[in-house]
Motif scaffolding. Structure first.
Motif, mmCIF file in Angstrom:
data_model
loop_
_atom_site.group_PDB
_atom_site.id
_atom_site.type_symbol
_atom_site.label_atom_id
_atom_site.label_comp_id
_atom_site.label_asym_id
_atom_site.label_seq_id
_atom_site.Cartn_x
_atom_site.Cartn_y
_atom_site.Cartn_z
ATOM 1 N N ALA A 64 -18.824 -24.921 10.847
ATOM 2 C CA ALA A 64 -17.668 -24.075 10.205
ATOM 3 C C ALA A 64 -18.313 -22.933 9.258
ATOM 4 C CB ALA A 64 -16.608 -24.620 9.518
ATOM 5 N N VAL A 65 -17.877 -21.508 9.653
ATOM 6 C CA VAL A 65 -18.271 -20.273 8.443
ATOM 7 C C VAL A 65 -16.927 -20.137 8.011
ATOM 8 C CG1 VAL A 65 -19.365 -18.351 8.666
ATOM 9 C CG2 VAL A 65 -20.230 -19.902 10.059
ATOM 10 N N THR A 66 -17.305 -19.816 6.686
ATOM 11 C CA THR A 66 -16.111 -19.169 5.923
ATOM 12 C C THR A 66 -16.363 -17.684 5.621
ATOM 13 O OG1 THR A 66 -15.484 -21.133 4.941
ATOM 14 C CG2 THR A 66 -14.699 -18.957 3.736
ATOM 15 N N LEU A 67 -15.539 -16.714 6.198
ATOM 16 C CA LEU A 67 -15.574 -15.147 5.866
ATOM 17 C C LEU A 67 -14.945 -14.892 4.664
ATOM 18 C CD1 LEU A 67 -15.076 -14.255 9.723
ATOM 19 C CD2 LEU A 67 -17.294 -14.505 8.354
ATOM 20 N N GLN A 68 -15.433 -14.122 4.030
ATOM 21 C CA GLN A 68 -15.179 -13.226 2.748
ATOM 22 C C GLN A 68 -13.826 -12.298 3.393
ATOM 23 O OE1 GLN A 68 -17.910 -11.825 0.440
ATOM 24 N NE2 GLN A 68 -18.606 -14.007 -0.334
ATOM 25 N N ASN A 121 -13.400 -19.526 9.430
ATOM 26 C CA ASN A 121 -12.095 -19.573 8.667
ATOM 27 C C ASN A 121 -12.224 -18.297 7.699
ATOM 28 O OD1 ASN A 121 -11.440 -22.009 10.057
ATOM 29 N ND2 ASN A 121 -12.872 -23.049 8.708
ATOM 30 N N ASP A 122 -11.133 -18.199 7.189
ATOM 31 C CA ASP A 122 -11.090 -17.389 5.815
ATOM 32 C C ASP A 122 -11.001 -18.109 4.518
ATOM 33 O OD1 ASP A 122 -8.703 -18.517 5.365
ATOM 34 O OD2 ASP A 122 -7.406 -16.429 5.971
ATOM 35 N N GLU A 123 -11.067 -17.366 3.658
ATOM 36 C CA GLU A 123 -11.400 -18.024 2.125
ATOM 37 C C GLU A 123 -10.223 -18.956 2.019
ATOM 38 O OE1 GLU A 123 -13.821 -15.125 -0.634
ATOM 39 O OE2 GLU A 123 -11.955 -14.386 0.166
ATOM 40 N N GLU A 124 -9.036 -18.819 2.702
ATOM 41 C CA GLU A 124 -7.851 -19.699 2.463
ATOM 42 C C GLU A 124 -7.916 -20.726 3.395
ATOM 43 O OE1 GLU A 124 -4.072 -17.787 2.111
ATOM 44 O OE2 GLU A 124 -4.991 -16.013 1.390
ATOM 45 N N GLY A 125 -9.095 -21.044 4.238
ATOM 46 C CA GLY A 125 -8.980 -22.291 5.116
ATOM 47 C C GLY A 125 -8.427 -21.910 6.478
ATOM 48 N N PRO A 133 -22.717 -9.004 10.116
ATOM 49 C CA PRO A 133 -23.920 -9.535 9.719
ATOM 50 C C PRO A 133 -23.900 -10.948 9.302
ATOM 51 C CG PRO A 133 -23.533 -7.340 9.036
ATOM 52 C CD PRO A 133 -22.248 -7.820 9.397
ATOM 53 N N PHE A 134 -24.809 -11.695 9.633
ATOM 54 C CA PHE A 134 -24.896 -13.030 9.081
ATOM 55 C C PHE A 134 -26.118 -13.117 7.879
ATOM 56 C CE2 PHE A 134 -27.376 -17.398 8.951
ATOM 57 C CZ PHE A 134 -26.155 -17.962 9.023
ATOM 58 N N ARG A 135 -25.371 -13.193 6.541
ATOM 59 C CA ARG A 135 -25.890 -13.332 5.399
ATOM 60 C C ARG A 135 -26.228 -14.578 4.992
ATOM 61 N NH1 ARG A 135 -22.805 -8.801 5.571
ATOM 62 N NH2 ARG A 135 -20.889 -9.697 4.508
ATOM 63 N N PRO A 136 -27.424 -15.251 4.987
ATOM 64 C CA PRO A 136 -27.588 -16.602 4.642
ATOM 65 C C PRO A 136 -27.030 -16.989 3.339
ATOM 66 C CG PRO A 136 -29.713 -15.839 5.507
ATOM 67 C CD PRO A 136 -28.629 -14.446 5.261
ATOM 68 N N LEU A 137 -27.097 -16.082 2.222
ATOM 69 C CA LEU A 137 -26.437 -16.508 1.052
ATOM 70 C C LEU A 137 -24.911 -16.646 0.918
ATOM 71 C CD1 LEU A 137 -28.660 -14.269 -1.375
ATOM 72 C CD2 LEU A 137 -28.873 -16.781 -0.753
ATOM 73 N N SER A 138 -24.386 -16.027 1.902
ATOM 74 C CA SER A 138 -22.911 -16.105 2.272
ATOM 75 C C SER A 138 -22.263 -17.152 2.729
ATOM 76 C CB SER A 138 -22.259 -14.723 2.666
ATOM 77 O OG SER A 138 -22.945 -13.652 2.151
ATOM 78 N N PHE A 139 -23.108 -17.870 3.770
ATOM 79 C CA PHE A 139 -22.584 -18.784 4.539
ATOM 80 C C PHE A 139 -23.358 -20.306 4.558
ATOM 81 C CE2 PHE A 139 -22.196 -14.806 7.029
ATOM 82 C CZ PHE A 139 -20.609 -14.765 7.044
ATOM 83 N N PRO A 140 -22.915 -21.151 4.921
ATOM 84 C CA PRO A 140 -23.426 -22.424 4.477
ATOM 85 C C PRO A 140 -24.695 -22.677 5.829
ATOM 86 C CG PRO A 140 -21.449 -22.943 5.709
ATOM 87 C CD PRO A 140 -21.631 -21.215 5.387
ATOM 88 N N ALA A 141 -25.698 -23.579 5.304
ATOM 89 C CA ALA A 141 -26.676 -23.637 6.404
ATOM 90 C C ALA A 141 -26.051 -24.235 7.567
ATOM 91 C CB ALA A 141 -27.739 -24.803 5.548
#
Length: 303
Positions: free
Chosen positions: A235-239, A273-277, A253-261
């Protein structure tokens, strides 16, 4: 209404019959299923509702079954639905002999699908060719059986073996019954089959038609969320800003600090997912000159 239904298919229904009945019960046109079950089989049949039909291809592929194999009998369909080709009592067959033969059916094996199956050859379903009396030569293909466990052995003139099987996609339990009979030089056919797991759905959590109908009447039926059905995907959560761009079909753009490993994520599918899941769709990573991009494969409005 959109999401998934974990249906406990009753005996005598085709998978198409089940889709038609669910469509009528939930009053939706867009209904589909994953993993066909034969009419004589029962158990887990994953059903997609509404826009979730687009996600069927991304569900888990592994399955599990409980089945009964009857030895000493051969049929045209490799189960008791077909015409009997031969019967020969085998009272001398022992469980030890069967155990030895079963060892050949674990791991990656070559399997010839039953003549009466939904596989297409030359643009036609095998069962249509078989019913038309055509002589069919079906090539063997590789399937994988992860686990095969003997549950019960009934010693009689036509011995029966209850087994539990965990396997990969495309594995025919009818073919295992047929081939086990050949390995034991007795003939074999599938006498009963229940699918206990499919696409990550478990039979303990499944609903019968009667239970579904009652829940719909009471207003308590809630489809399984796409995020739960696709929980096997990283899963990746988008701001908020990225989520808006994603829903417009843009690459992010894939920004490592913004996404889980994500281990080896560039080789597989991702669940967004969005920030609300809320579920936003399916994507993958694409290498670019400046790093990686999240590329939409399927975009959803928040579910």
């Amino acid at each position: 209404m959109q999401g998934f239904l974990n249906l406990n298919k009753p005996v005598g229904f085709t998978s198409h019959d089940c889709v038609a009945k669910v469509r009528k019960l939930v009053r939706l046109k867009r209904v589909g299923h994953a993993g066909t079950l034969d009419p004589a089989a029962t158990g887990v049949l994953p059903i997609a509702l509404g826009k979730a039909t687009r996600l069927l291809q991304y569900l888990q592929q592994d399955k599990a079954y409980r089945g009964t194999i009857r030895l000493g009998v051969r049929t045209t369909t490799d189960d008791l639905e077909g015409e009997i080709i031969s019967t020969q009592p085998v009272p001398g067959l022992t469980l030890e002999q069967v155990k030895a033969a079963l060892k050949n059916f674990e791991g990656k094996i070559q399997q010839v699908p039953p003549n009466y199956s939904a596989i297409q050859v030359e643009g036609k379903r095998l069962y249509d060719k078989a019913r038309a009396g055509e002589i069919i030569e079906v090539p063997a293909r590789e399937v994988e059986v992860y686990k095969l466990e003997i549950l019960e052995w009934r010693d009689r003139d036509f011995p029966e073996l209850d087994i539990a099987i965990a396997c990969g996609p495309g594995t025919y339990i009818r073919a295992i019954a047929r081939d086990l009979g050949s390995a034991c030089a007795t003939g074999g056919t599938l006498a009963a089959l229940t699918r206990t797991e499919s696409s990550g759905f478990q039979i303990a959590d499944s609903l019968t038609f009667e239970e579904l109908e009652e829940q719909l009447k009471q207003g308590t039926f809630h489809p399984i969320l796409a995020s739960a059905a696709l929980g096997h995907l990283p899963a990746v959560t988008l701001q908020a800003t990225d989520a808006k761009a994603w829903c417009q079909g843009q690459r992010i753009p894939f920004r490592p600090l913004s996404f889980p490993a994500l281990t080896d994520a560039e080789e597989g599918k991702l669940r967004l997912n969005d920030e609300e899941g809320r579920f936003l769709g399916i994507g993958c990573l694409l290498a670019s000159e400046t790093g990686y991009l999240l590329v939409p494969l399927m975009v959803f409005e928040p579910l």
